[in-house]
Motif scaffolding. Sequence first.
Motif, short mmCIF file in Angstrom:
data_model
loop_
_atom_site.label_atom_id
_atom_site.label_comp_id
_atom_site.label_asym_id
_atom_site.label_seq_id
_atom_site.Cartn_x
_atom_site.Cartn_y
_atom_site.Cartn_z
N LEU A 96 0.83 -1.21 0.00
CA LEU A 96 0.00 0.00 0.00
C LEU A 96 0.86 1.25 0.00
N GLY A 97 1.94 1.24 0.77
CA GLY A 97 2.85 2.38 0.78
C GLY A 97 3.44 2.62 -0.59
N GLY A 98 3.82 1.55 -1.28
CA GLY A 98 4.38 1.68 -2.62
C GLY A 98 3.37 2.22 -3.61
N VAL A 99 2.17 1.66 -3.59
CA VAL A 99 1.12 2.09 -4.52
C VAL A 99 0.72 3.54 -4.26
N LEU A 100 0.52 3.89 -3.00
CA LEU A 100 0.07 5.24 -2.66
C LEU A 100 1.10 6.33 -2.92
N THR A 101 2.37 5.95 -3.01
CA THR A 101 3.41 6.94 -3.30
C THR A 101 3.84 6.91 -4.76
N GLY A 102 3.10 6.19 -5.60
CA GLY A 102 3.40 6.16 -7.02
C GLY A 102 4.43 5.13 -7.42
N GLY A 103 4.69 4.18 -6.56
CA GLY A 103 5.66 3.14 -6.86
C GLY A 103 5.06 2.03 -7.71
N SER A 104 5.92 1.13 -8.12
CA SER A 104 5.50 -0.02 -8.92
C SER A 104 6.01 -1.29 -8.24
N ILE A 105 5.07 -2.14 -7.85
CA ILE A 105 5.42 -3.38 -7.16
C ILE A 105 5.87 -4.40 -8.19
N SER A 106 7.07 -4.92 -8.01
CA SER A 106 7.56 -5.93 -8.95
C SER A 106 7.44 -7.35 -8.39
N LEU A 119 10.06 -3.32 -5.09
CA LEU A 119 9.49 -2.31 -5.98
C LEU A 119 10.47 -2.03 -7.11
N SER A 120 9.98 -1.97 -8.35
CA SER A 120 10.85 -1.61 -9.47
C SER A 120 10.99 -0.10 -9.55
N ILE A 121 9.96 0.62 -9.14
CA ILE A 121 9.99 2.07 -9.04
C ILE A 121 9.54 2.42 -7.63
N ASN A 122 10.39 3.16 -6.91
CA ASN A 122 10.07 3.50 -5.52
C ASN A 122 10.46 4.95 -5.26
N PRO A 123 9.52 5.88 -5.54
CA PRO A 123 9.84 7.29 -5.37
C PRO A 123 9.96 7.74 -3.91
N ALA A 124 9.46 6.94 -2.98
CA ALA A 124 9.49 7.33 -1.56
C ALA A 124 9.89 6.13 -0.70
#
Length: 189
Positions: free
Chosen positions: A31-41, A55-60
Amino acid sequence: MSRIFQLLFCISWLAFCWLAMMGVHELGHVLGGVLTGGSISRVVLHPLSVSRTDLSINPAPGLVVWAGPLLGVLLPLLFWLVGRLLRTPIVALLQFFAGFCLIANGAYIAGGSLEGIGDCGVMLQTGTPVWVMWGFGLLTVPAGFWLWHRLGSFQDWWRRPERVSEQSAWLMLLSVAALIVLLVCFSAR
Protein backbone atom coordinates in the motif's frame (compact mmCIF):
# COMPACT_ATOMS: atom_id res chain seq x y z
CA MET A 1 -6.79 -36.61 24.32
CA SER A 2 -7.72 -33.04 25.26
CA ARG A 3 -4.03 -32.16 25.63
CA ILE A 4 -3.35 -33.23 22.02
CA PHE A 5 -6.08 -30.94 20.71
CA GLN A 6 -4.83 -28.13 22.91
CA LEU A 7 -1.31 -28.57 21.49
CA LEU A 8 -2.64 -28.78 17.93
CA PHE A 9 -4.60 -25.58 18.45
CA CYS A 10 -1.66 -23.77 20.08
CA ILE A 11 0.91 -24.74 17.43
CA SER A 12 -1.52 -24.00 14.60
CA TRP A 13 -2.47 -20.64 16.12
CA LEU A 14 1.16 -19.58 16.52
CA ALA A 15 1.90 -20.56 12.91
CA PHE A 16 -1.21 -18.65 11.79
CA CYS A 17 -0.10 -15.56 13.74
CA TRP A 18 3.38 -15.67 12.22
CA LEU A 19 2.12 -16.02 8.65
CA ALA A 20 -0.67 -13.46 9.08
CA MET A 21 1.79 -11.01 10.65
CA MET A 22 4.05 -11.32 7.61
CA GLY A 23 1.06 -10.80 5.31
CA VAL A 24 -0.14 -7.67 7.11
CA HIS A 25 3.40 -6.27 7.24
CA GLU A 26 3.90 -6.79 3.50
CA LEU A 27 0.45 -5.33 2.80
CA GLY A 28 1.76 -2.15 4.42
CA HIS A 29 4.73 -2.05 2.05
CA VAL A 30 2.47 -2.74 -0.95
CA LEU A 31 0.00 0.00 0.00
CA GLY A 32 2.85 2.38 0.78
CA GLY A 33 4.38 1.68 -2.62
CA VAL A 34 1.12 2.09 -4.52
CA LEU A 35 0.07 5.24 -2.66
CA THR A 36 3.41 6.94 -3.30
CA GLY A 37 3.40 6.16 -7.02
CA GLY A 38 5.66 3.14 -6.86
CA SER A 39 5.50 -0.02 -8.92
CA ILE A 40 5.42 -3.38 -7.16
CA SER A 41 7.56 -5.93 -8.95
CA ARG A 42 7.43 -8.81 -6.48
CA VAL A 43 5.89 -9.80 -3.16
CA VAL A 44 7.37 -12.85 -1.44
CA LEU A 45 5.06 -14.45 1.11
CA HIS A 46 6.17 -18.06 0.93
CA PRO A 47 5.90 -19.68 4.38
CA LEU A 48 9.43 -21.11 4.15
CA SER A 49 11.11 -17.80 3.34
CA VAL A 50 11.40 -14.35 4.83
CA SER A 51 8.68 -12.15 3.40
CA ARG A 52 9.55 -9.10 1.36
CA THR A 53 8.16 -6.62 -1.15
CA ASP A 54 10.27 -5.49 -4.08
CA LEU A 55 9.49 -2.31 -5.98
CA SER A 56 10.85 -1.61 -9.47
CA ILE A 57 9.99 2.07 -9.04
CA ASN A 58 10.07 3.50 -5.52
CA PRO A 59 9.84 7.29 -5.37
CA ALA A 60 9.49 7.33 -1.56
CA PRO A 61 11.54 4.46 -0.09
CA GLY A 62 11.48 5.97 3.42
CA LEU A 63 7.68 6.04 3.49
CA VAL A 64 7.31 2.62 1.86
CA VAL A 65 9.68 0.94 4.28
CA TRP A 66 7.91 2.41 7.33
CA ALA A 67 4.46 1.54 5.93
CA GLY A 68 5.17 -2.17 6.57
CA PRO A 69 5.72 -2.11 10.32
CA LEU A 70 3.23 0.73 10.88
CA LEU A 71 0.35 -1.02 9.13
CA GLY A 72 1.70 -4.27 10.57
CA VAL A 73 0.80 -3.03 14.06
CA LEU A 74 -2.11 -0.68 13.36
CA LEU A 75 -4.26 -3.08 11.30
CA PRO A 76 -4.20 -5.90 13.90
CA LEU A 77 -5.00 -3.34 16.61
CA LEU A 78 -7.94 -2.17 14.50
CA PHE A 79 -9.14 -5.77 14.08
CA TRP A 80 -8.99 -6.24 17.85
CA LEU A 81 -10.81 -2.98 18.60
CA VAL A 82 -13.57 -3.80 16.09
CA GLY A 83 -13.81 -7.27 17.62
CA ARG A 84 -14.24 -5.72 21.06
CA LEU A 85 -16.91 -3.33 19.84
CA LEU A 86 -18.81 -6.14 18.13
CA ARG A 87 -18.25 -8.47 21.11
CA THR A 88 -17.15 -11.23 18.79
CA PRO A 89 -16.37 -14.62 20.36
CA ILE A 90 -12.85 -14.52 18.88
CA VAL A 91 -11.90 -11.22 20.51
CA ALA A 92 -9.26 -12.96 22.66
CA LEU A 93 -7.64 -14.41 19.53
CA LEU A 94 -7.69 -10.96 17.92
CA GLN A 95 -6.09 -9.50 21.05
CA PHE A 96 -3.39 -12.17 21.02
CA PHE A 97 -2.73 -11.53 17.32
CA ALA A 98 -2.49 -7.76 17.89
CA GLY A 99 0.00 -8.36 20.71
CA PHE A 100 1.95 -10.79 18.52
CA CYS A 101 2.21 -8.21 15.72
CA LEU A 102 3.26 -5.45 18.10
CA ILE A 103 6.02 -7.61 19.56
CA ALA A 104 7.23 -9.05 16.24
CA ASN A 105 7.33 -5.74 14.36
CA GLY A 106 8.81 -3.83 17.29
CA ALA A 107 11.52 -6.39 17.97
CA TYR A 108 12.33 -6.58 14.25
CA ILE A 109 12.76 -2.83 13.86
CA ALA A 110 14.57 -2.18 17.16
CA GLY A 111 16.78 -5.27 16.93
CA GLY A 112 17.39 -4.98 13.21
CA SER A 113 18.64 -1.43 13.62
CA LEU A 114 21.86 -2.77 15.12
CA GLU A 115 22.92 -4.62 11.95
CA GLY A 116 20.76 -2.89 9.32
CA ILE A 117 18.85 -6.10 8.65
CA GLY A 118 16.07 -6.10 6.03
CA ASP A 119 13.78 -3.08 6.31
CA CYS A 120 16.10 -1.58 8.90
CA GLY A 121 18.88 -1.22 6.35
CA VAL A 122 16.56 0.81 4.11
CA MET A 123 15.39 2.86 7.10
CA LEU A 124 18.98 3.73 7.97
CA GLN A 125 19.85 4.51 4.32
CA THR A 126 16.87 6.84 3.99
CA GLY A 127 17.80 8.80 7.09
CA THR A 128 15.79 7.25 9.92
CA PRO A 129 17.78 7.79 13.13
CA VAL A 130 18.50 4.69 15.18
CA TRP A 131 16.75 6.26 18.19
CA VAL A 132 13.48 6.40 16.20
CA MET A 133 13.77 2.69 15.44
CA TRP A 134 14.51 1.92 19.09
CA GLY A 135 11.61 4.17 20.11
CA PHE A 136 9.28 2.20 17.84
CA GLY A 137 10.38 -0.98 19.57
CA LEU A 138 10.09 0.57 23.01
CA LEU A 139 6.47 1.53 22.26
CA THR A 140 5.31 -1.59 20.49
CA VAL A 141 6.97 -4.49 22.32
CA PRO A 142 5.72 -3.53 25.81
CA ALA A 143 2.29 -2.74 24.34
CA GLY A 144 2.17 -6.23 22.85
CA PHE A 145 3.11 -7.84 26.16
CA TRP A 146 0.50 -5.67 27.88
CA LEU A 147 -2.19 -7.00 25.53
CA TRP A 148 -1.05 -10.56 26.18
CA HIS A 149 -0.97 -9.99 29.95
CA ARG A 150 -4.59 -8.79 29.87
CA LEU A 151 -5.63 -12.15 28.38
CA GLY A 152 -4.97 -13.90 31.66
CA SER A 153 -2.56 -16.57 32.72
CA PHE A 154 -1.15 -18.97 30.15
CA GLN A 155 -0.67 -21.46 33.00
CA ASP A 156 -4.39 -21.38 33.78
CA TRP A 157 -5.21 -21.98 30.12
CA TRP A 158 -2.64 -24.78 29.92
CA ARG A 159 -4.04 -26.52 33.04
CA ARG A 160 -7.47 -26.75 31.41
CA PRO A 161 -6.97 -28.51 28.06
CA GLU A 162 -10.69 -29.28 27.88
CA ARG A 163 -11.26 -25.59 27.05
CA VAL A 164 -10.03 -26.33 23.52
CA SER A 165 -12.47 -28.48 21.61
CA GLU A 166 -11.46 -31.02 19.00
CA GLN A 167 -13.43 -29.00 16.46
CA SER A 168 -11.57 -25.74 17.18
CA ALA A 169 -8.19 -27.50 17.01
CA TRP A 170 -8.96 -28.95 13.57
CA LEU A 171 -10.47 -25.66 12.44
CA MET A 172 -7.29 -23.82 13.41
CA LEU A 173 -5.13 -26.34 11.55
CA LEU A 174 -7.37 -25.94 8.50
CA SER A 175 -7.09 -22.15 8.82
CA VAL A 176 -3.29 -22.35 8.76
CA ALA A 177 -3.39 -24.59 5.70
CA ALA A 178 -5.76 -22.16 3.95
CA LEU A 179 -3.54 -19.21 4.87
CA ILE A 180 -0.48 -21.00 3.48
CA VAL A 181 -2.28 -21.64 0.20
CA LEU A 182 -3.44 -18.01 0.09
CA LEU A 183 0.05 -16.64 0.78
CA VAL A 184 1.67 -18.87 -1.83
CA CYS A 185 -0.97 -17.95 -4.42
CA PHE A 186 -0.59 -14.21 -3.80
CA SER A 187 3.17 -14.35 -3.62
CA ALA A 188 4.31 -12.99 -6.96
CA ARG A 189 6.93 -15.05 -8.73
